[in-house]
Design a protein around this motif. Structure first.
Motif, PDB file in Angstrom:
ATOM      1  N   LYS A   1       0.826  -1.202   0.000  1.00  0.00           N
ATOM      2  CA  LYS A   1       0.000   0.000   0.000  1.00  0.00           C
ATOM      3  C   LYS A   1       0.866   1.260   0.000  1.00  0.00           C
ATOM      4  O   LYS A   1       0.525   2.248  -0.632  1.00  0.00           O
ATOM      5  N   GLY A   2       1.976   1.207   0.739  1.00  0.00           N
ATOM      6  CA  GLY A   2       2.892   2.347   0.771  1.00  0.00           C
ATOM      7  C   GLY A   2       3.496   2.611  -0.598  1.00  0.00           C
ATOM      8  O   GLY A   2       3.648   3.765  -1.019  1.00  0.00           O
ATOM      9  N   CYS A   3       3.857   1.545  -1.312  1.00  0.00           N
ATOM     10  CA  CYS A   3       4.377   1.703  -2.675  1.00  0.00           C
ATOM     11  C   CYS A   3       3.312   2.314  -3.576  1.00  0.00           C
ATOM     12  O   CYS A   3       3.611   3.192  -4.396  1.00  0.00           O
ATOM     13  N   GLU A   4       2.078   1.848  -3.432  1.00  0.00           N
ATOM     14  CA  GLU A   4       0.993   2.415  -4.226  1.00  0.00           C
ATOM     15  C   GLU A   4       0.828   3.898  -3.908  1.00  0.00           C
ATOM     16  O   GLU A   4       0.625   4.717  -4.804  1.00  0.00           O
TER      17      GLU A   4
ATOM     18  N   GLU B   1       8.025   3.862 -14.224  1.00  0.00           N
ATOM     19  CA  GLU B   1       9.061   2.875 -13.876  1.00  0.00           C
ATOM     20  C   GLU B   1       8.906   2.404 -12.435  1.00  0.00           C
ATOM     21  O   GLU B   1       9.004   1.210 -12.144  1.00  0.00           O
ATOM     22  N   PHE B   2       8.666   3.339 -11.511  1.00  0.00           N
ATOM     23  CA  PHE B   2       8.485   2.964 -10.106  1.00  0.00           C
ATOM     24  C   PHE B   2       7.297   2.016  -9.967  1.00  0.00           C
ATOM     25  O   PHE B   2       7.393   0.977  -9.308  1.00  0.00           O
ATOM     26  N   THR B   3       6.181   2.370 -10.600  1.00  0.00           N
ATOM     27  CA  THR B   3       4.976   1.542 -10.508  1.00  0.00           C
ATOM     28  C   THR B   3       5.242   0.138 -11.028  1.00  0.00           C
ATOM     29  O   THR B   3       4.877  -0.852 -10.384  1.00  0.00           O
ATOM     30  N   ALA B   4       5.889   0.036 -12.172  1.00  0.00           N
ATOM     31  CA  ALA B   4       6.193  -1.278 -12.751  1.00  0.00           C
ATOM     32  C   ALA B   4       7.100  -2.084 -11.831  1.00  0.00           C
ATOM     33  O   ALA B   4       6.881  -3.285 -11.617  1.00  0.00           O
ATOM     34  N   ARG B   5       8.106  -1.443 -11.252  1.00  0.00           N
ATOM     35  CA  ARG B   5       9.043  -2.161 -10.367  1.00  0.00           C
ATOM     36  C   ARG B   5       8.349  -2.684  -9.118  1.00  0.00           C
ATOM     37  O   ARG B   5       8.547  -3.821  -8.719  1.00  0.00           O
ATOM     38  N   TYR B   6       7.536  -1.810  -8.467  1.00  0.00           N
ATOM     39  CA  TYR B   6       6.918  -2.285  -7.226  1.00  0.00           C
ATOM     40  C   TYR B   6       5.870  -3.357  -7.516  1.00  0.00           C
ATOM     41  O   TYR B   6       5.747  -4.321  -6.762  1.00  0.00           O
ATOM     42  N   ILE B   7       5.126  -3.226  -8.616  1.00  0.00           N
ATOM     43  CA  ILE B   7       4.134  -4.250  -8.955  1.00  0.00           C
ATOM     44  C   ILE B   7       4.834  -5.584  -9.190  1.00  0.00           C
ATOM     45  O   ILE B   7       4.424  -6.619  -8.646  1.00  0.00           O
ATOM     46  N   ASN B   8       5.904  -5.576  -9.979  1.00  0.00           N
ATOM     47  CA  ASN B   8       6.652  -6.820 -10.233  1.00  0.00           C
ATOM     48  C   ASN B   8       7.213  -7.408  -8.944  1.00  0.00           C
ATOM     49  O   ASN B   8       7.119  -8.612  -8.709  1.00  0.00           O
ATOM     50  N   ARG B   9       7.795  -6.566  -8.101  1.00  0.00           N
ATOM     51  CA  ARG B   9       8.418  -7.061  -6.864  1.00  0.00           C
ATOM     52  C   ARG B   9       7.381  -7.689  -5.947  1.00  0.00           C
ATOM     53  O   ARG B   9       7.583  -8.776  -5.419  1.00  0.00           O
ATOM     54  N   PHE B  10       6.258  -7.042  -5.736  1.00  0.00           N
ATOM     55  CA  PHE B  10       5.256  -7.587  -4.822  1.00  0.00           C
ATOM     56  C   PHE B  10       4.592  -8.835  -5.386  1.00  0.00           C
ATOM     57  O   PHE B  10       4.283  -9.756  -4.640  1.00  0.00           O
ATOM     58  N   HIS B  11       4.418  -8.897  -6.690  1.00  0.00           N
ATOM     59  CA  HIS B  11       3.891 -10.132  -7.285  1.00  0.00           C
ATOM     60  C   HIS B  11       4.882 -11.272  -7.069  1.00  0.00           C
ATOM     61  O   HIS B  11       4.482 -12.395  -6.739  1.00  0.00           O
ATOM     62  N   GLU B  12       6.162 -10.996  -7.245  1.00  0.00           N
ATOM     63  CA  GLU B  12       7.179 -12.025  -7.010  1.00  0.00           C
ATOM     64  C   GLU B  12       7.184 -12.463  -5.547  1.00  0.00           C
ATOM     65  O   GLU B  12       7.284 -13.647  -5.246  1.00  0.00           O
ATOM     66  N   MET B  13       7.056 -11.497  -4.627  1.00  0.00           N
ATOM     67  CA  MET B  13       7.033 -11.845  -3.202  1.00  0.00           C
ATOM     68  C   MET B  13       5.796 -12.665  -2.873  1.00  0.00           C
ATOM     69  O   MET B  13       5.873 -13.622  -2.113  1.00  0.00           O
ATOM     70  N   GLU B  14       4.646 -12.283  -3.443  1.00  0.00           N
ATOM     71  CA  GLU B  14       3.409 -13.005  -3.169  1.00  0.00           C
ATOM     72  C   GLU B  14       3.475 -14.445  -3.675  1.00  0.00           C
ATOM     73  O   GLU B  14       2.893 -15.343  -3.093  1.00  0.00           O
TER      74      GLU B  14
END
Length: 174
Positions: A68-71, A84-97
């Motif tokens: 939520k903080g990244c969003e 770029e920030f949005t794409a990076r955080y979305i990819n990272r959290f999907h990978e973590m999930e």
């Protein structure tokens, strides 16, 4: 420890993705926290205060940033950097999930957590601490680095689970 999951990124990582200096992002996050507070919205859903230890063994402030903080940060950014920030955080959290990333992400952090855990264990053992107290301390350390340990990581001996009422009345378990 096979159930480790990571649910945050550090503000250092977020600053790198934003193309900002860490201290600038810290100022932004503190402003967001203040504004959330004015609206009586809990900031801990977005940002959790923490510290990290530098190579000079100095503790400095940082934040653990939730999805939520990244969003939240992403919604404050525009243009190429925002995309770029949005794409990076979305990819990272999907990978973590989906647990595709090792936890923690940075090998140096893993090493730091392990070292801190060993030092804590040694000091606490020298002071006569019970094993479950050492496990509680390690769990707290891990959480400061954004590492979530299983709820049953700390096993409290049954004799310590007795309530004060049971102790005072003598009606404890036999």
């Amino acid at each position: 420890m096979h159930d480790l999951t990571r649910t945050t990124i550090t503000s250092m990582e977020a600053a790198e993705w934003c193309g900002k200096k860490h201290n600038e992002l810290l100022k932004d996050i503190r402003r967001y926290i203040s504004q959330l507070g004015e609206g009586k919205i809990p900031h801990t859903d977005f940002f959790k205060e923490s510290t990290y230890v530098t190579e000079q063994n100095k503790a400095l402030p940082c934040f653990l940033v939730t999805k939520k903080g990244c969003e939240f940060i992403a919604h404050k950014m525009t243009g190429q950097k925002g995309t770029e920030f949005t794409a990076r955080y979305i990819n990272r959290f999907h990978e973590m999930e989906h647990k595709k990333l090792p936890c923690p992400l940075n090998p140096q952090i893993a090493s730091d957590v392990a070292d801190l855990g060993r030092v804590t264990e040694r000091v606490m053992k020298n002071q006569g601490s019970a094993p479950h107290k050492i496990a509680e301390a390690f769990k707290m350390i891990s959480e400061q680095f954004g590492i979530q340990l299983p709820d049953d990581f700390v096993k409290i001996p049954e004799y310590e689970q007795m309530s004060m009422t049971e102790l005072l009345t003598g009606s404890g378990k036999d």
